[in-house]
Design a protein around this motif. Structure first.
Motif, PDB file in Angstrom:
ATOM      1  N   GLY A  44       0.826  -1.209   0.000  1.00  0.00           N
ATOM      2  CA  GLY A  44       0.000   0.000   0.000  1.00  0.00           C
ATOM      3  C   GLY A  44       0.854   1.250   0.000  1.00  0.00           C
ATOM      4  N   SER A  45       1.850   1.292   0.897  1.00  0.00           N
ATOM      5  CA  SER A  45       2.647   2.511   1.025  1.00  0.00           C
ATOM      6  C   SER A  45       3.531   2.737  -0.203  1.00  0.00           C
ATOM      7  N   THR A  46       4.212   1.694  -0.679  1.00  0.00           N
ATOM      8  CA  THR A  46       5.088   1.924  -1.840  1.00  0.00           C
ATOM      9  C   THR A  46       4.273   2.247  -3.084  1.00  0.00           C
ATOM     10  N   SER A  47       3.091   1.663  -3.201  1.00  0.00           N
ATOM     11  CA  SER A  47       2.266   1.984  -4.371  1.00  0.00           C
ATOM     12  C   SER A  47       1.844   3.442  -4.331  1.00  0.00           C
ATOM     13  N   GLN A  48       1.527   3.944  -3.151  1.00  0.00           N
ATOM     14  CA  GLN A  48       1.128   5.345  -3.060  1.00  0.00           C
ATOM     15  C   GLN A  48       2.324   6.268  -3.275  1.00  0.00           C
ATOM     16  N   ALA A  49       3.482   5.892  -2.749  1.00  0.00           N
ATOM     17  CA  ALA A  49       4.690   6.674  -2.996  1.00  0.00           C
ATOM     18  C   ALA A  49       4.961   6.730  -4.494  1.00  0.00           C
ATOM     19  N   ALA A  50       4.830   5.597  -5.164  1.00  0.00           N
ATOM     20  CA  ALA A  50       5.074   5.555  -6.606  1.00  0.00           C
ATOM     21  C   ALA A  50       4.063   6.436  -7.327  1.00  0.00           C
ATOM     22  N   ALA A  51       2.808   6.378  -6.911  1.00  0.00           N
ATOM     23  CA  ALA A  51       1.772   7.163  -7.582  1.00  0.00           C
ATOM     24  C   ALA A  51       2.057   8.663  -7.460  1.00  0.00           C
ATOM     25  N   ILE A  52       2.555   9.088  -6.300  1.00  0.00           N
ATOM     26  CA  ILE A  52       2.893  10.500  -6.107  1.00  0.00           C
ATOM     27  C   ILE A  52       4.034  10.891  -7.035  1.00  0.00           C
TER      28      ILE A  52
END
Ligand code: ADP
Ligand code: MG
Length: 554
Positions: A313-321
């Motif tokens: 969840g966290s790395t996917s959101q970091a990537a999306a940003i």
């Protein structure tokens, strides 16, 4: 063009279905030209594709209705909707879209007042034989009749749509001139009827801006309009559960598009560069520099070139940003409902318990100030569950029974009392630009071109199955298709050439769409689509599991 389509069709009555193919090409049908572009191979296949073209004289629209790009765009949507309404049969299928005003393949109004409709037509059959008389009715009566009805639009209706188009264009310009990133007009209805019905809630509470955030704009037709202006920087939306926080954020997400008159979000606009980002565990990430958010992974992976087949969840959101910023996002929209908690916050107690050198994640709360101050990226986030963002917010909006209240002063007073929380980051640095390997983005599938949209959930691009469920600003099925055609255009035209950075490739796409509009995508496929923004295109590219990238040379 040939004449007498009706006679030709009647003559084909009872012959083998495949003979419909002999009708491909242009026909005179009354005052318009019908182009039979693609003929289905059997009665059960997807509909055939036809185009109906009216010159300005026969379309007979008032010149003032097509005087500007915005008016033509709105008018085309109105005509497609009128066509759908006038259509007596399900065998003619026009893509009239929903609440947004988008550039679509289905209807275009030219600068000269000409009009083209493009739609699917189910060619009728008796089993595997041609139902010629029925086909003649469909193509020579129903189709031109529906188009005529659509074009017989009256002054009051068309006038309302073009005045609305003027007003929204003026609103966007003023909002940007004042230096705001979004505007929500008083009286707006942000809530929708349901998750599957995007029309305005009928008896909802209308929006009303708090005085301290109120801005007035002057629109050419609607006159003076008051509303809540959202300035750059960090805007925090707080409030109890069910008080309308997410509804406000969703209205901002949708505010990158214009809406049809009466939508309730008529005068709700957000900077066109506003991008919703969220967590999406399980997605693929390819060579993204996420180290501002993720560093020192226990696996030892290099987070400046982070790749995974299965992001958390966290790395996917970091990537999306990071990917959104790479594509040129100017505003990030984030909702606690779809965010990864550990990427959003890390409170004082947790800082005590788990030392920083044992926590790979840097929460957004420690990076967001630098994003806003040093990189000019505005952030609007919904966070009802943690007070830590009060330390970094420029303004705090409390949603109370769907009505916003400015609680910035109270929040600042609270933030003055220390919580013991320490800032754990030096600041945000612009991520390294990437270059896409064009060979990794191919629509070839077993020798055949294949691009197919699965509603707003998935995009089939050659052998790739791209999951776009988390790309929340995709409006409808046709936009998913438009993304596929845009990617294909970018590869075919060499905009993705193995040299250009992602941003440069998207600039080339934008330049072509600005200059030529729908033609860019029509050259890829004569099918229904809506034109996406660069951000939706980038989001799909970034979710391709086959994607390969390299660093841009320094
Ligand atoms: P939150 O994110 O604060 O928990 P939501 O935005 O999800 O709240 O809204 C909760 C419910 O209230 C939703 O069903 C939504 O449709 C409804 N709602 C939101 N805004 C309004 C409004 N202005 N008038 C009436 N109902 C609304
Ligand atoms: Mg919510």
């Amino acid at each position: 063009p040939r004449h007498d389509l009706s006679n030709e069709l009647t003559a084909l009555e009872g012959t083998s279905y495949g003979r419909y193919k002999s009708l491909r090409g242009k026909w005179w049908t009354g005052p318009a030209i019908l182009d039979i572009l693609k003929v289905q191979s059997d009665p059960f296949a997807p509909p055939s594709r036809v185009e109906l073209r009216f010159d300005a004289e026969t379309a007979d629209l008032l010149p003032e209705w097509y005087a500007t790009e915005e008016r033509r765009r709105a008018l085309a949507v109105l005509l497609a909707k009128r066509f759908r309404k006038a259509c007596p049969t399900r065998d003619l299928r026009i893509d009239a879209g929903g609440q947004e005003i988008l550039r679509r393949a289905s209807c275009q109004v030219g600068e000269d007042g000409s009009v083209v409709f493009r739609l699917g037509a189910q060619f009728p059959g008796h089993g595997r034989r041609i139902a010629g008389r029925q086909a003649a009715r469909l193509l020579c009566d129903d189709l031109p009749d529906a188009a005529d009805d659509a074009l017989a639009v009256g002054e009051s209706e068309a006038g309302a749509w073009v005045r609305h188009a003027d007003d929204v264009a003026a609103l966007r310009k003023q909002v940007s001139d004042i230096g705001l990133v979004a505007f929500v007009a008083d009286g707006a209805m942000l809530a929708r009827r349901s998750g599957v019905d995007d029309r305005p809630l009928e008896k909802g509470v209308p929006f009303r801006s708090p005085d301290s955030l109120a801005v007035e704009v002057e629109l050419p037709h609607a006159g003076r309009v008051r509303g809540m202006g959202i300035a750059p920087g960090v805007t925090l939306i707080v409030g109890g559960g069910f008080h309308g926080k997410s509804t406000l954020l969703r209205a901002l997400e949708s505010g990158v598009w214009d809406h049809v008159p009466g939508d309730g979000r008529d005068f709700v606009v957000a900077d066109r560069g506003a991008v919703k980002v969220r967590a999406e565990d399980g997605r693929a990430v390819t060579g993204v520099d996420v180290h501002a958010f993720v560093d020192h992974l226990p696996s030892g992976d290099d987070t400046r070139h982070f790749s995974t087949e299965n992001a958390s969840g966290s790395t996917s959101q970091a990537a999306a940003i990071v990917e959104s910023l790479e594509a040129g996002a100017r505003v990030l929209l984030i909702d606690e409902d779809t965010a990864a908690t550990n990427l959003m916050i890390r409170d004082a107690r947790m800082q005590e318990l788990v030392a920083k050198d044992r926590e790979p994640l840097t929460p957004l709360v420690d990076v967001v100030r630098s994003m806003a101050d040093e990189h000019g990226v505005a952030v609007v986030l919904v966070m009802g569950g943690s007070g830590d963002y009060m330390d970094v917010a420029d303004r705090v909006v409390l949603m109370d029974a769907y009505v916003p209240e400015d609680v910035t002063e109270r929040a600042k007073a609270l933030a003055a009392k220390p919580t013991g929380r320490r800032v754990e980051a030096e600041g945000f640095r612009t991520p390294r630009p990437r270059v896409i390997d064009p060979r990794s983005v191919s629509s070839e599938s077993r020798g055949k071109q294949k691009i197919r949209a699965d509603d707003t959930d998935g995009l089939r691009f050659g052998e790739s199955e791209i999951d776009v469920r988390a790309v929340e600003q995709i409006t409808d099925h046709s936009m998913t298709a438009g993304i596929g055609y845009a990617i294909e255009a970018a590869v075919r035209q060499g905009w993705i050439d193995g040299e250009a950075t992602v941003a440069e490739a998207l600039d080339r796409l934008d330049a072509a769409l600005d200059a030529e509009g729908q033609e860019v995508l029509l050259r890829v496929r004569d099918a229904d689509f809506a034109v996406p923004r660069r951000f939706e295109v980038a989001a799909a590219l970034n979710r391709m599991r086959e994607l390969r990238v390299r660093d841009a040379p320094a």
